[in-house]
Design a protein around this motif. Structure first.
Motif, mmCIF file in Angstrom:
data_model
loop_
_atom_site.group_PDB
_atom_site.id
_atom_site.type_symbol
_atom_site.label_atom_id
_atom_site.label_comp_id
_atom_site.label_asym_id
_atom_site.label_seq_id
_atom_site.Cartn_x
_atom_site.Cartn_y
_atom_site.Cartn_z
ATOM 1 N N GLY A 68 0.730 -1.223 0.049
ATOM 2 C CA GLY A 68 -0.102 0.149 0.132
ATOM 3 C C GLY A 68 0.858 1.359 -0.035
ATOM 4 N N LYS A 69 0.194 2.383 -0.574
ATOM 5 C CA LYS A 69 0.989 3.528 -0.651
ATOM 6 C C LYS A 69 -0.064 4.636 -0.092
ATOM 7 N N LEU A 70 0.246 5.590 0.785
ATOM 8 C CA LEU A 70 -0.538 6.991 0.900
ATOM 9 C C LEU A 70 -0.124 7.727 -0.123
ATOM 10 N N THR A 71 -1.268 8.337 -0.710
ATOM 11 C CA THR A 71 -0.942 9.317 -1.955
ATOM 12 C C THR A 71 -1.504 10.585 -1.417
ATOM 13 N N VAL A 72 -0.727 11.939 -1.801
ATOM 14 C CA VAL A 72 -1.028 13.056 -1.519
ATOM 15 C C VAL A 72 -0.716 13.882 -2.958
ATOM 16 N N ASN A 73 -1.760 14.641 -3.219
ATOM 17 C CA ASN A 73 -1.914 15.147 -4.482
ATOM 18 C C ASN A 73 -2.322 16.647 -4.579
ATOM 19 N N ALA A 74 -1.956 17.775 -5.182
ATOM 20 C CA ALA A 74 -2.448 18.984 -5.043
ATOM 21 C C ALA A 74 -2.268 19.459 -6.494
ATOM 22 N N GLY A 75 -3.458 20.537 -6.945
ATOM 23 C CA GLY A 75 -2.990 21.092 -8.315
ATOM 24 C C GLY A 75 -4.094 22.084 -8.465
ATOM 25 N N PHE A 76 -4.357 22.482 -9.713
ATOM 26 C CA PHE A 76 -5.207 23.365 -10.305
ATOM 27 C C PHE A 76 -6.160 22.619 -11.383
ATOM 28 N N LEU A 77 -7.512 22.860 -11.496
ATOM 29 C CA LEU A 77 -8.410 22.192 -12.183
ATOM 30 C C LEU A 77 -9.155 23.445 -12.708
ATOM 31 N N PHE A 78 -9.499 23.268 -14.016
ATOM 32 C CA PHE A 78 -10.456 24.287 -14.814
ATOM 33 C C PHE A 78 -11.745 23.947 -14.444
ATOM 34 N N PRO A 79 -12.484 24.910 -14.151
ATOM 35 C CA PRO A 79 -12.441 26.486 -14.488
ATOM 36 C C PRO A 79 -12.023 26.891 -12.971
ATOM 37 N N SER A 80 -10.940 27.814 -12.786
ATOM 38 C CA SER A 80 -10.381 28.328 -11.587
ATOM 39 C C SER A 80 -10.853 27.581 -10.437
ATOM 40 N N THR A 81 -10.002 26.433 -10.061
ATOM 41 C CA THR A 81 -10.291 25.740 -8.921
ATOM 42 C C THR A 81 -8.849 25.020 -8.548
ATOM 43 N N LEU A 82 -8.838 25.180 -7.146
ATOM 44 C CA LEU A 82 -7.817 24.436 -6.219
ATOM 45 C C LEU A 82 -8.117 23.217 -5.756
ATOM 46 N N ASN A 83 -7.377 22.318 -5.944
ATOM 47 C CA ASN A 83 -7.952 20.808 -5.396
ATOM 48 C C ASN A 83 -6.703 20.182 -4.803
ATOM 49 N N ALA A 84 -6.943 19.233 -3.644
ATOM 50 C CA ALA A 84 -6.170 18.594 -2.833
ATOM 51 C C ALA A 84 -6.550 17.226 -2.773
ATOM 52 N N THR A 85 -5.934 16.167 -2.976
ATOM 53 C CA THR A 85 -6.487 14.791 -3.083
ATOM 54 C C THR A 85 -5.510 13.923 -1.616
ATOM 55 N N VAL A 86 -6.047 13.063 -1.100
ATOM 56 C CA VAL A 86 -5.591 12.173 0.023
ATOM 57 C C VAL A 86 -5.996 10.786 -0.451
ATOM 58 N N GLY A 87 -5.415 9.851 -0.415
ATOM 59 C CA GLY A 87 -5.850 8.383 -0.893
ATOM 60 C C GLY A 87 -4.776 7.479 -0.556
ATOM 61 N N TYR A 88 -5.474 6.117 -0.484
ATOM 62 C CA TYR A 88 -4.709 4.757 -0.446
ATOM 63 C C TYR A 88 -4.744 4.013 -1.714
ATOM 64 N N GLU A 89 -3.604 3.876 -2.230
ATOM 65 C CA GLU A 89 -3.333 3.010 -3.269
ATOM 66 C C GLU A 89 -2.777 1.640 -2.872
ATOM 67 N N HIS A 90 -3.573 0.680 -3.524
ATOM 68 C CA HIS A 90 -2.819 -0.758 -3.493
ATOM 69 C C HIS A 90 -2.592 -1.318 -4.958
ATOM 70 N N SER A 91 -1.234 -1.662 -5.170
ATOM 71 C CA SER A 91 -0.714 -2.160 -6.183
ATOM 72 C C SER A 91 -1.000 -3.564 -6.499
ATOM 73 N N PHE A 92 -1.219 -4.120 -7.831
ATOM 74 C CA PHE A 92 -1.293 -5.473 -8.292
ATOM 75 C C PHE A 92 -0.245 -5.676 -9.257
ATOM 76 N N GLY A 93 -0.380 -7.062 -9.703
ATOM 77 C CA GLY A 93 1.058 -7.491 -10.371
ATOM 78 C C GLY A 93 0.652 -6.543 -11.690
ATOM 79 N N TYR A 94 1.849 -6.435 -12.566
ATOM 80 C CA TYR A 94 2.060 -6.076 -13.892
ATOM 81 C C TYR A 94 1.374 -4.345 -13.885
ATOM 82 N N GLY A 95 1.565 -3.764 -12.677
ATOM 83 C CA GLY A 95 1.578 -2.512 -12.600
ATOM 84 C C GLY A 95 0.320 -1.830 -12.465
ATOM 85 N N SER A 96 -0.866 -2.577 -12.350
ATOM 86 C CA SER A 96 -2.235 -1.764 -12.169
ATOM 87 C C SER A 96 -2.302 -1.862 -10.849
#
Length: 158
Positions: free
Chosen positions: A24-52
């Motif tokens: 598992g990985k803790l994911t933390v992201n931030a950025g800009f979206l159109f139209p005029s939007t600030l965005n912040a994301t926090v999540g949990y990612e679980h990896s499978f075989g072959y990169g999915s």
């Protein structure tokens, strides 16, 4: 007997050694979206075989309006589940297509939606990952229909 013990030790060590698979990985992201939007994301990612991978996430954002001094009036929050299919693998990273459902609220009005986009990950030697994410949101049941843009972030393994 020595060969048997060496074989057992090598087997145990090889079972515990894997690179970017099934953790598992803790994911933390931030950025800009159109139209005029600030965005912040926090999540949990679980990896499978072959990169999915699969990611469970929550995000918060704000639509700002130029000329008005009110910053936190157009806020939204949502959460969802994404499936990330690997399209290409590189020496220290991969390129994925991401798609999944989401739900949330904009200024206390609920919506359901669909998120799709692309993600590029670069893996550092310590296991952390840099992520560049292009996301597209289509939301239903509310006037905040389309959002798209770029986010940057980190993925920290557990």
């Amino acid at each position: 007997m020595k060969k048997f013990l060496i074989a057992i030790v090598c087997t145990i060590v090889s079972l515990g050694a894997y690179a970017q698979e099934s953790h598992g990985k803790l994911t933390v992201n931030a950025g800009f979206l159109f139209p005029s939007t600030l965005n912040a994301t926090v999540g949990y990612e679980h990896s499978f075989g072959y990169g999915s991978a699969v990611e469970l996430f929550g995000e918060i954002g704000d639509h700002w309006k130029s000329g008005e001094g009110q910053f936190w009036k157009g806020y939204y929050w949502d959460g969802g589940l994404l499936y990330k299919h690997r399209l290409a693998r590189y020496k220290n990273g991969c390129f994925r297509f991401r798609v999944g459902p989401k739900f949330g609220a904009v200024e206390r009005k609920f919506f359901v939606g669909l998120e799709a986009g692309f993600e590029y990950n670069y893996v550092f030697q310590n296991g952390w990952e840099f992520a560049l994410i292009q996301k597209n949101n289509v939301n239903f049941v509310h006037g905040d229909t389309f959002r798209n843009g770029l986010l940057i972030g980190l993925k920290i393994p557990f």
